[in-house]
Design a protein around this motif. Structure first.
Motif, PDB file in Angstrom:
ATOM      1  N   ARG A 177       0.830  -1.213   0.000  1.00 49.40           N
ATOM      2  CA  ARG A 177       0.000   0.000   0.000  1.00 49.40           C
ATOM      3  C   ARG A 177       0.863   1.263   0.000  1.00 49.40           C
ATOM      4  O   ARG A 177       0.562   2.252  -0.670  1.00 49.40           O
ATOM      5  CB  ARG A 177      -0.932  -0.001   1.212  1.00 49.40           C
ATOM      6  CG  ARG A 177      -2.068  -1.013   1.099  1.00 49.40           C
ATOM      7  CD  ARG A 177      -3.039  -0.887   2.263  1.00 49.40           C
ATOM      8  NE  ARG A 177      -4.162  -1.802   2.121  1.00 49.40           N
ATOM      9  CZ  ARG A 177      -5.225  -1.574   1.363  1.00 49.40           C
ATOM     10  NH1 ARG A 177      -5.314  -0.441   0.684  1.00 49.40           N
ATOM     11  NH2 ARG A 177      -6.205  -2.448   1.285  1.00 49.40           N
ATOM     12  N   ILE A 178       1.944   1.228   0.775  1.00 51.14           N
ATOM     13  CA  ILE A 178       2.843   2.387   0.831  1.00 51.14           C
ATOM     14  C   ILE A 178       3.479   2.616  -0.537  1.00 51.14           C
ATOM     15  O   ILE A 178       3.593   3.759  -1.012  1.00 51.14           O
ATOM     16  CB  ILE A 178       3.919   2.190   1.917  1.00 51.14           C
ATOM     17  CG1 ILE A 178       3.277   2.236   3.309  1.00 51.14           C
ATOM     18  CG2 ILE A 178       5.019   3.240   1.795  1.00 51.14           C
ATOM     19  CD1 ILE A 178       4.219   1.894   4.443  1.00 51.14           C
ATOM     20  N   GLY A 224       1.383   4.474  -2.864  1.00 54.78           N
ATOM     21  CA  GLY A 224       1.138   5.876  -2.576  1.00 54.78           C
ATOM     22  C   GLY A 224       0.338   6.168  -1.328  1.00 54.78           C
ATOM     23  O   GLY A 224       0.119   7.337  -0.988  1.00 54.78           O
ATOM     24  N   ASP A 225      -0.123   5.154  -0.611  1.00 53.05           N
ATOM     25  CA  ASP A 225      -0.875   5.391   0.624  1.00 53.05           C
ATOM     26  C   ASP A 225       0.026   6.020   1.686  1.00 53.05           C
ATOM     27  O   ASP A 225       1.228   5.736   1.753  1.00 53.05           O
ATOM     28  CB  ASP A 225      -1.438   4.078   1.181  1.00 53.05           C
ATOM     29  CG  ASP A 225      -2.721   3.661   0.491  1.00 53.05           C
ATOM     30  OD1 ASP A 225      -3.105   4.322  -0.493  1.00 53.05           O
ATOM     31  OD2 ASP A 225      -3.337   2.675   0.928  1.00 53.05           O
ATOM     32  N   ASP A 226      -0.563   6.885   2.506  1.00 55.27           N
ATOM     33  CA  ASP A 226       0.151   7.387   3.675  1.00 55.27           C
ATOM     34  C   ASP A 226       0.487   6.213   4.591  1.00 55.27           C
ATOM     35  O   ASP A 226      -0.296   5.258   4.700  1.00 55.27           O
ATOM     36  CB  ASP A 226      -0.730   8.395   4.419  1.00 55.27           C
ATOM     37  CG  ASP A 226      -0.089   8.878   5.704  1.00 55.27           C
ATOM     38  OD1 ASP A 226       0.794   9.745   5.635  1.00 55.27           O
ATOM     39  OD2 ASP A 226      -0.482   8.357   6.777  1.00 55.27           O
ATOM     40  N   ALA A 227       1.636   6.278   5.251  1.00 53.44           N
ATOM     41  CA  ALA A 227       2.094   5.158   6.078  1.00 53.44           C
ATOM     42  C   ALA A 227       1.086   4.797   7.168  1.00 53.44           C
ATOM     43  O   ALA A 227       0.840   3.616   7.431  1.00 53.44           O
ATOM     44  CB  ALA A 227       3.448   5.482   6.696  1.00 53.44           C
ATOM     45  N   ASN A 228       0.502   5.798   7.805  1.00 49.84           N
ATOM     46  CA  ASN A 228      -0.474   5.525   8.872  1.00 49.84           C
ATOM     47  C   ASN A 228      -1.742   4.890   8.335  1.00 49.84           C
ATOM     48  O   ASN A 228      -2.332   4.008   8.961  1.00 49.84           O
ATOM     49  CB  ASN A 228      -0.804   6.822   9.621  1.00 49.84           C
ATOM     50  CG  ASN A 228       0.352   7.308  10.471  1.00 49.84           C
ATOM     51  OD1 ASN A 228       1.053   6.501  11.085  1.00 49.84           O
ATOM     52  ND2 ASN A 228       0.575   8.611  10.498  1.00 49.84           N
ATOM     53  N   VAL A 229      -2.163   5.331   7.150  1.00 50.00           N
ATOM     54  CA  VAL A 229      -3.341   4.740   6.508  1.00 50.00           C
ATOM     55  C   VAL A 229      -3.042   3.298   6.117  1.00 50.00           C
ATOM     56  O   VAL A 229      -3.863   2.391   6.324  1.00 50.00           O
ATOM     57  CB  VAL A 229      -3.753   5.563   5.261  1.00 50.00           C
ATOM     58  CG1 VAL A 229      -4.864   4.851   4.490  1.00 50.00           C
ATOM     59  CG2 VAL A 229      -4.193   6.954   5.673  1.00 50.00           C
TER      60      VAL A 229
END
Length: 230
Positions: A197-198, A201-206
């Motif tokens: 996911r990272i 492009g996802d934010d790390a916390n998301v």
């Protein structure tokens, strides 16, 4: 060819019928294996080093006597991971006989190769009765979507009880306890899914939140503990 005097002076006796080696099951066929190129099969096995400090699970896919696919998984020794990197390059393209007589850097990997050789040449493979065998890349299916080995890491003491560190589902972040301080579930993070996911492009916390799950009666717990710090 040199013969001793005793053999030279013997009278010849004709050899009887020759029936060949016993057939072994290979990819849905019965094969009388006489040469390395007669060997086919997909299988896995485990090896260990002399001090038994670490172990290796080795998976091979052999076609016409040649190793077409190799999955090297190691556990318990930091140096083995680098040995596995080298072995994954060394093994592919070699015949079974070459691989058996090649230094695969780590004794645990060498031992695993020996154990697999015995399985394969005796016809005791996972694909023995699968017509056509398994496709190249089949070993990756054991790793799942995140392409991570199935690892279980647990620690326990008499004084403080068990600690769940890693399960097949992923890295354990919290243990769930009931009113008697018994384990009734755990929370985990699937690191493979999180990293995918990272990378997308996802934010790390998301990504962390989406890759987090739990097992057992987690929501019914009276208390939650961090297995690494409590």
């Amino acid at each position: 060819m040199i013969y001793s005097t005793e053999v030279q002076n013997m009278c010849p006796v004709a050899k009887g019928a020759y029936h060949g080696p016993a057939p072994i099951p290979e990819e849905g066929k019965w094969v009388q294996a006489k040469e390395i190129k007669d060997i086919n099969g997909f299988t896995h096995g485990v090896g260990w080093c002399a001090p038994q400090q670490g172990a290796c699970k080795l998976t091979l896919n052999v076609k016409d006597g040649v190793i077409e696919e190799a999955l090297v998984e190691t556990l318990g020794c930091s140096g083995m991971t680098h040995s596995a990197a080298m072995a994954s390059e060394i093994l592919i393209g070699k015949t079974l006989l070459e691989a058996l007589n090649t230094d695969l850097v780590c004794d645990a990997i060498n031992t695993a190769m020996r154990e697999l050789f015995l399985q394969i040449v005796y016809g005791r493979t996972q694909s023995a009765f699968s017509e056509g065998g398994l496709a190249i890349g089949a070993s990756l299916e054991d790793l799942g979507k995140g392409l991570r080995s199935q690892v279980g890491t647990m620690f326990g003491t008499k004084a403080k009880g068990p600690r769940y560190l890693e399960m097949a589902e992923g890295y354990c972040t919290r243990m769930a306890l009931n009113k008697d301080d018994e384990v009734i579930g755990y929370e985990f993070v699937n690191l493979g899914k999180m990293m995918n996911r990272i990378k997308k492009g996802d934010d790390a916390n998301v990504a962390l939140e989406k890759a987090t799950g739990h097992y057992g009666q987690f929501d019914a717990a009276v208390k939650y503990i961090d297995p690494r710090h409590e």
